[in-house]
Design a protein around this motif. Sequence first.
Motif, PDB file in Angstrom:
ATOM      1  N   THR C 118       0.854  -1.175   0.000  1.00 46.24           N
ATOM      2  CA  THR C 118       0.000   0.000   0.000  1.00 46.24           C
ATOM      3  C   THR C 118       0.889   1.223   0.000  1.00 46.24           C
ATOM      4  OG1 THR C 118      -1.781   1.125   1.125  1.00 46.24           O
ATOM      5  CG2 THR C 118      -0.105   0.146   2.514  1.00 46.24           C
ATOM      6  N   THR C 119       0.313   2.346  -0.204  1.00 46.60           N
ATOM      7  CA  THR C 119       1.104   3.571  -0.239  1.00 46.60           C
ATOM      8  C   THR C 119       0.581   4.523   0.805  1.00 46.60           C
ATOM      9  OG1 THR C 119       0.974   3.231  -2.619  1.00 46.60           O
ATOM     10  CG2 THR C 119       2.184   5.142  -1.866  1.00 46.60           C
ATOM     11  N   PHE C 120       1.319   4.685   1.864  1.00 47.43           N
ATOM     12  CA  PHE C 120       0.895   5.644   2.867  1.00 47.43           C
ATOM     13  C   PHE C 120       2.097   6.077   3.679  1.00 47.43           C
ATOM     14  CE2 PHE C 120       1.654   2.597   6.004  1.00 47.43           C
ATOM     15  CZ  PHE C 120       0.986   1.431   5.717  1.00 47.43           C
ATOM     16  N   THR C 121       1.918   7.101   4.471  1.00 48.32           N
ATOM     17  CA  THR C 121       2.974   7.563   5.353  1.00 48.32           C
ATOM     18  C   THR C 121       2.445   7.613   6.773  1.00 48.32           C
ATOM     19  OG1 THR C 121       3.760   8.953   3.568  1.00 48.32           O
ATOM     20  CG2 THR C 121       4.684   9.370   5.729  1.00 48.32           C
ATOM     21  N   PRO C 122       3.004   6.778   7.646  1.00 48.81           N
ATOM     22  CA  PRO C 122       2.590   6.862   9.041  1.00 48.81           C
ATOM     23  C   PRO C 122       2.918   8.251   9.589  1.00 48.81           C
ATOM     24  CG  PRO C 122       3.901   4.896   8.640  1.00 48.81           C
ATOM     25  CD  PRO C 122       4.016   5.759   7.422  1.00 48.81           C
ATOM     26  N   PRO C 123       2.244   8.624  10.654  1.00 50.56           N
ATOM     27  CA  PRO C 123       2.380   9.982  11.161  1.00 50.56           C
ATOM     28  C   PRO C 123       3.816  10.387  11.465  1.00 50.56           C
ATOM     29  CG  PRO C 123       0.637   8.808  12.335  1.00 50.56           C
ATOM     30  CD  PRO C 123       1.279   7.823  11.412  1.00 50.56           C
ATOM     31  N   GLN C 124       4.627   9.410  11.850  1.00 51.91           N
ATOM     32  CA  GLN C 124       5.963   9.755  12.311  1.00 51.91           C
ATOM     33  C   GLN C 124       6.951   9.992  11.179  1.00 51.91           C
ATOM     34  OE1 GLN C 124       6.769   9.616  15.723  1.00 51.91           O
ATOM     35  NE2 GLN C 124       5.579   8.000  16.670  1.00 51.91           N
ATOM     36  N   TRP C 125       6.593   9.635   9.968  1.00 59.41           N
ATOM     37  CA  TRP C 125       7.621   9.556   8.946  1.00 59.41           C
ATOM     38  C   TRP C 125       7.548  10.662   7.918  1.00 59.41           C
ATOM     39  CZ3 TRP C 125       7.782   3.655   7.606  1.00 59.41           C
ATOM     40  CH2 TRP C 125       8.075   2.952   8.791  1.00 59.41           C
TER      41      TRP C 125
ATOM     42  N   ARG D 249      -7.440   2.952   0.962  1.00 59.33           N
ATOM     43  CA  ARG D 249      -6.381   2.004   0.602  1.00 59.33           C
ATOM     44  C   ARG D 249      -6.637   0.629   1.193  1.00 59.33           C
ATOM     45  NH1 ARG D 249      -4.196   6.742   2.028  1.00 59.33           N
ATOM     46  NH2 ARG D 249      -3.233   7.959   0.350  1.00 59.33           N
ATOM     47  N   TRP D 250      -7.503   0.512   2.195  1.00 53.05           N
ATOM     48  CA  TRP D 250      -7.865  -0.763   2.782  1.00 53.05           C
ATOM     49  C   TRP D 250      -9.361  -0.711   3.053  1.00 53.05           C
ATOM     50  CZ3 TRP D 250      -4.471  -4.718   3.082  1.00 53.05           C
ATOM     51  CH2 TRP D 250      -3.093  -4.421   3.036  1.00 53.05           C
ATOM     52  N   PRO D 251     -10.010  -1.853   3.191  1.00 49.63           N
ATOM     53  CA  PRO D 251     -11.437  -1.858   3.483  1.00 49.63           C
ATOM     54  C   PRO D 251     -11.753  -1.091   4.769  1.00 49.63           C
ATOM     55  CG  PRO D 251     -10.755  -4.022   2.762  1.00 49.63           C
ATOM     56  CD  PRO D 251      -9.498  -3.203   2.926  1.00 49.63           C
ATOM     57  N   ARG D 252     -12.882  -0.416   4.726  1.00 46.54           N
ATOM     58  CA  ARG D 252     -13.377   0.315   5.888  1.00 46.54           C
ATOM     59  C   ARG D 252     -14.769  -0.186   6.221  1.00 46.54           C
ATOM     60  NH1 ARG D 252     -11.704   6.655   4.522  1.00 46.54           N
ATOM     61  NH2 ARG D 252      -9.447   6.295   4.463  1.00 46.54           N
ATOM     62  N   VAL D 277      -2.825   2.896  10.313  1.00 48.28           N
ATOM     63  CA  VAL D 277      -2.468   4.044   9.466  1.00 48.28           C
ATOM     64  C   VAL D 277      -3.669   4.448   8.626  1.00 48.28           C
ATOM     65  CG1 VAL D 277      -1.022   4.822   7.575  1.00 48.28           C
ATOM     66  CG2 VAL D 277      -0.010   3.566   9.468  1.00 48.28           C
ATOM     67  N   GLU D 278      -4.407   3.475   8.113  1.00 46.14           N
ATOM     68  CA  GLU D 278      -5.611   3.785   7.346  1.00 46.14           C
ATOM     69  C   GLU D 278      -6.621   4.546   8.205  1.00 46.14           C
ATOM     70  OE1 GLU D 278      -6.035   3.290   4.199  1.00 46.14           O
ATOM     71  OE2 GLU D 278      -8.182   3.516   3.864  1.00 46.14           O
ATOM     72  N   VAL D 317      -8.550  -5.658  12.572  1.00 40.81           N
ATOM     73  CA  VAL D 317      -9.510  -4.562  12.533  1.00 40.81           C
ATOM     74  C   VAL D 317      -9.082  -3.494  13.540  1.00 40.81           C
ATOM     75  CG1 VAL D 317     -11.935  -3.906  12.778  1.00 40.81           C
ATOM     76  CG2 VAL D 317     -11.338  -6.253  12.099  1.00 40.81           C
ATOM     77  N   ALA D 318      -8.967  -2.249  13.089  1.00 46.44           N
ATOM     78  CA  ALA D 318      -8.725  -1.122  14.004  1.00 46.44           C
ATOM     79  C   ALA D 318     -10.017  -0.338  14.135  1.00 46.44           C
ATOM     80  CB  ALA D 318      -7.617  -0.229  13.466  1.00 46.44           C
ATOM     81  N   ARG D 319     -10.384   0.036  15.350  1.00 47.32           N
ATOM     82  CA  ARG D 319     -11.670   0.685  15.596  1.00 47.32           C
ATOM     83  C   ARG D 319     -11.519   1.999  16.358  1.00 47.32           C
ATOM     84  NH1 ARG D 319     -15.220  -4.221  18.099  1.00 47.32           N
ATOM     85  NH2 ARG D 319     -13.733  -3.894  19.816  1.00 47.32           N
ATOM     86  N   PHE D 320     -12.260   2.984  15.940  1.00 46.03           N
ATOM     87  CA  PHE D 320     -12.294   4.273  16.637  1.00 46.03           C
ATOM     88  C   PHE D 320     -13.742   4.572  16.980  1.00 46.03           C
ATOM     89  CE2 PHE D 320     -12.340   8.871  17.074  1.00 46.03           C
ATOM     90  CZ  PHE D 320     -11.154   9.127  17.748  1.00 46.03           C
ATOM     91  N   PRO D 321     -14.041   4.826  18.274  1.00 46.26           N
ATOM     92  CA  PRO D 321     -15.439   5.071  18.665  1.00 46.26           C
ATOM     93  C   PRO D 321     -15.952   6.385  18.079  1.00 46.26           C
ATOM     94  CG  PRO D 321     -14.071   4.524  20.580  1.00 46.26           C
ATOM     95  CD  PRO D 321     -13.138   4.800  19.437  1.00 46.26           C
TER      96      PRO D 321
END
Lengths: 328, 328, 328, 328
Positions: C118-125, D249-252, D277-278, D317-321
């Motif tokens: 995938t193509t992304f940049t984590p917050p730190q980078w 870039r990834w399923p949501r 990251v997504e 799975v990453a979750r944000f309330p």
Amino acid sequence: MTETRVREFRPTIYHCTVGPHEPVLRLQPGETVVTWCIDAAGKDEQGEQISLAQLAGPWGAQQNIANPLTGPFFVEGAEPGDALAVRIAQIDLTRDWAWSANRDYFGFFSTEELYGPTTFTPPQWSPAEQRDFRWELDTDQGVGRLALAHSRQEQVEIPLHPFLGCLGVAPEHGETRTTMTPGRHGGNMDCPVVHAGVTAYLPVFVPGGLLVMGDCHAAQGDGELCGVALEVPCQVRFTVDVVKPGHIRWPRVEDEEHIMTIGSVRPLSAAYAAAHVELINWLVDDYGFDRFEALQVLSQVGSARIGNVVDPNYSVVARFPKCYLPNL
Amino acid sequence: MTETRVREFRPTIYHCTVGPHEPVLRLQPGETVVTWCIDAAGKDEQGEQISLAQLAGPWGAQQNIANPLTGPFFVEGAEPGDALAVRIAQIDLTRDWAWSANRDYFGFFSTEELYGPTTFTPPQWSPAEQRDFRWELDTDQGVGRLALAHSRQEQVEIPLHPFLGCLGVAPEHGETRTTMTPGRHGGNMDCPVVHAGVTAYLPVFVPGGLLVMGDCHAAQGDGELCGVALEVPCQVRFTVDVVKPGHIRWPRVEDEEHIMTIGSVRPLSAAYAAAHVELINWLVDDYGFDRFEALQVLSQVGSARIGNVVDPNYSVVARFPKCYLPNL
Amino acid sequence: MTETRVREFRPTIYHCTVGPHEPVLRLQPGETVVTWCIDAAGKDEQGEQISLAQLAGPWGAQQNIANPLTGPFFVEGAEPGDALAVRIAQIDLTRDWAWSANRDYFGFFSTEELYGPTTFTPPQWSPAEQRDFRWELDTDQGVGRLALAHSRQEQVEIPLHPFLGCLGVAPEHGETRTTMTPGRHGGNMDCPVVHAGVTAYLPVFVPGGLLVMGDCHAAQGDGELCGVALEVPCQVRFTVDVVKPGHIRWPRVEDEEHIMTIGSVRPLSAAYAAAHVELINWLVDDYGFDRFEALQVLSQVGSARIGNVVDPNYSVVARFPKCYLPNL
Amino acid sequence: MTETRVREFRPTIYHCTVGPHEPVLRLQPGETVVTWCIDAAGKDEQGEQISLAQLAGPWGAQQNIANPLTGPFFVEGAEPGDALAVRIAQIDLTRDWAWSANRDYFGFFSTEELYGPTTFTPPQWSPAEQRDFRWELDTDQGVGRLALAHSRQEQVEIPLHPFLGCLGVAPEHGETRTTMTPGRHGGNMDCPVVHAGVTAYLPVFVPGGLLVMGDCHAAQGDGELCGVALEVPCQVRFTVDVVKPGHIRWPRVEDEEHIMTIGSVRPLSAAYAAAHVELINWLVDDYGFDRFEALQVLSQVGSARIGNVVDPNYSVVARFPKCYLPNL
């Protein structure tokens, strides 16, 4: 487990390693202790950092202070092969704010995290932006508030769920580990399941077990993504006992609803594996499950929590609901 | 590095942990030492296992004896931030046979390896077949021979290339680690590049450095796949010195043809990364390379060796040929 | 394997995926082919990039052109379960320069590499510095030269060792994979052992096997650290045959000195495992080794090469010296 | 999203690969569909396995039938760069029993899982015990029951929570993947969050998106530890729409309480990273969070679920309330 009496212990020194250190107190099985822990940076209830003279061992003097712990407590009668049962009765926050931070040398997205316990910058990377966050804690309402300076909304308010980031005993094989490191001995597991009301079981590797605790978090998400939770000092009330459950190979935790195991190792899939094998062993040894039936049922009703993905070992909690255990 | 004198040291105790232990000898920089190491199971030149009384620390008494080491040697003047330079002049095998083995609790295909430092059997697995192998060593011809009882051919004869499986110093942050564990402090790296003729550089974390060595292997393939090499006792002749090279974060090794770095961490890709970043740092700091040109040239001419995939941390050697270094 | 005749094939289209595509040529077992490959960016002998019209499949039109391959060649008689034996007689570089580069979206130290396709940049980078490198190739002397603009030395000169970064067949289970991806079907293994003089064995998953090749590298270090080697077009001369060796599960390679297997999967330790288990199977099935004796001998004399740590799967080569095989 | 009409689609063929296949139906944005899926083994409501003639593509003919899917559905107007919004209104189980199993070639503790997509047995291992399990489903009460033949208790009864193990579109870069494989395209994510009531967003890589679904699970624990859930056929009612959310870039997935992202890649930590990251990107792009404040808040309130650790890519799975999102 019977409470025989309650002892107060106010620490005067703290440890930045977990190992066969001189105990600060000797406890009888069944005794209840009320004690105090400073926060992960060694800051106390007033926000004052402890002096280096209060730190035992070499870490503190050379490095940043990291997770200075209260203890170790020697539990009379605990022998290698036994387990300590630690009933955490209460965790009270003793400060009305918590700190958190973004650091380029720590956290899941840091180079440190990706390439092991060292400090360097690969050619492609730049240092991250350093940020400090201060969460205001309202312990009456049980919430924390963070002002957001750069986002569309001005603040978030979240429920607190205090727990001990560190709970452990002296490690096996004569090792001494930093208080940053979780493992079979517990240590810096950073798992929110270690909250008030649970009983934690820790394998005993040296006489007396040598229980330590600290690194209280007022709240934390799964994985401790940025590497820092809501860091606070606290008062802890706990009761110890010695149990002889056979072969505990990783920490176990029990609350009203679940039996749980915590594996701490890298990579993350190995932590998942360690926790789940330990849990299958528990189901087989103590609850009369056939191994493959335990695997089948756990596969369908088990839940897992990712404790941390930022420490020298990663931690995963495997959980089995008690409602599927046989009536013993 | 000047040899000032040669001292013989015959150990009477051995350590199964690496840490801030009482030194057995204090060395001046430049001193040359001749000493002896027993094999990974604690067996000596006659194949006799040492007594538990000869083992310092708790590991030996509770567990199998694993990699008992000679030392620690205190090097005068070595301070945290320095590096020890250890020139290995000679490694002589002191027994005409080596043992190896297949164990279900150790080695790359074992459950132990896959799921971290614990002993368990997942539901799907069965214990492996246990095998013991005895290699006859002909040190005059420099070959080892193994009889094959169950294969089409009757034996194999292989060239020996003796090296120290363990070479290390007391770890950073006040830790004490088992002699099974490699890391920034060296330790059980199981890398064949640590042979006679090389100079190894180890970061110093405690005063004196506290050098230890042992676990000699008469031969070993990349990765130490089954977990056990040709295990032998040996006599080692080495010279120590103290250097102040700036920031050594992982062990470095130098021979006639290569500069090399050894990263030891899990997972394997992190060990590869640690070694290569350390090597780029070396090229930049000492040889005047631009970071991205160092990355480019290393990407085309670098070679990597997998030291071990069986210890609590995996080890990878990154190598840069000296012929591409500038004439300094 | 008998050469029956030699056919020249000049490609007019190239593929950026490996799958059950229309073959460009049908070959008899034993036939020898001379063909041409463009470089990884789709540039030819003059450095001209091919037009999108010459690219089959959707990748090229949407994305950067990556590893456009020559083929597929249908080999008559090759059926699922068989293996293609591809004897690479010659690889001639057809341009006197190669390109390489540093990219922030590719290579071992990139975010892409660490977090999957995938193509992304984590917050730190931060994005890395982009660099282009041009290596001058002297094919008479067999060396490449790179001017260093920012380092202490002005240039490096390195020996060339041309090989095919990509060699593969249509994948199993009906999959179509990009030409960036190595796997059981071969593909973008980026292993320097695929050079002139070797015979590569590839498992056949679809009728005809559907052989493809390209992505020639004039030189490359272990792991292809920065993600880009010395990228060149080339002329290849090879002979195909169909063999029925039983169960080839991963690509195998044979030269004068070694039998070799290549595992391509993530993480890196799994690639190491896959290659070594395949090699043990080979020793047992074809050379009469007992499984545990094969494991023992391989553990002592095996060597491993890290092919790539930058593609969607990582590649490891496991090697067993032929001198330890029985005389059959 | 407006429902314009409801169409029933009864499949006559199924796919064991996900790719640019001929669509079975063309849908307008906003259309609602009621369709049927068979179980992961290709068994229908009566437990009859479909015939090979009903399987499109090569997998089924050569191998065990695995996750045959319903579709693909072409969504009019969906172009690469868009996202499909799939609102899952209803998942009804269409059989009163589910199968599950223990297999030695599949599941987290299998050799297959540890060493990548191949079938072999390392020297140390033995085949696992094969077991078949039949769960009786009471859909009125929403529970499943399993008789335990070898354990202390006679049965377990668990609540059902049906979801789609597979939901996906044709992959990027022209790839065709098996229905066993999750990725950026969705696919075999095996995440219980894909249940009735949620809206899933899938990135579109080819015109029409080409939506597929199936592999219904009546219940499953985190990770799908043994590799097999409660496998059932089902009836699905869903509504599709096309959205242009920028860069998915990834399923949501979105439900009443959470916004969620699903990363599928190996190793497990990379899946955790991709999902997080997504999710940070989502918070920044759509909800006005500053990147580092998003990281901070997510670190404290995020929760993660491990979808599977048994497929060719692992899913997290990453979750944000939603309660911490700004009022927009």
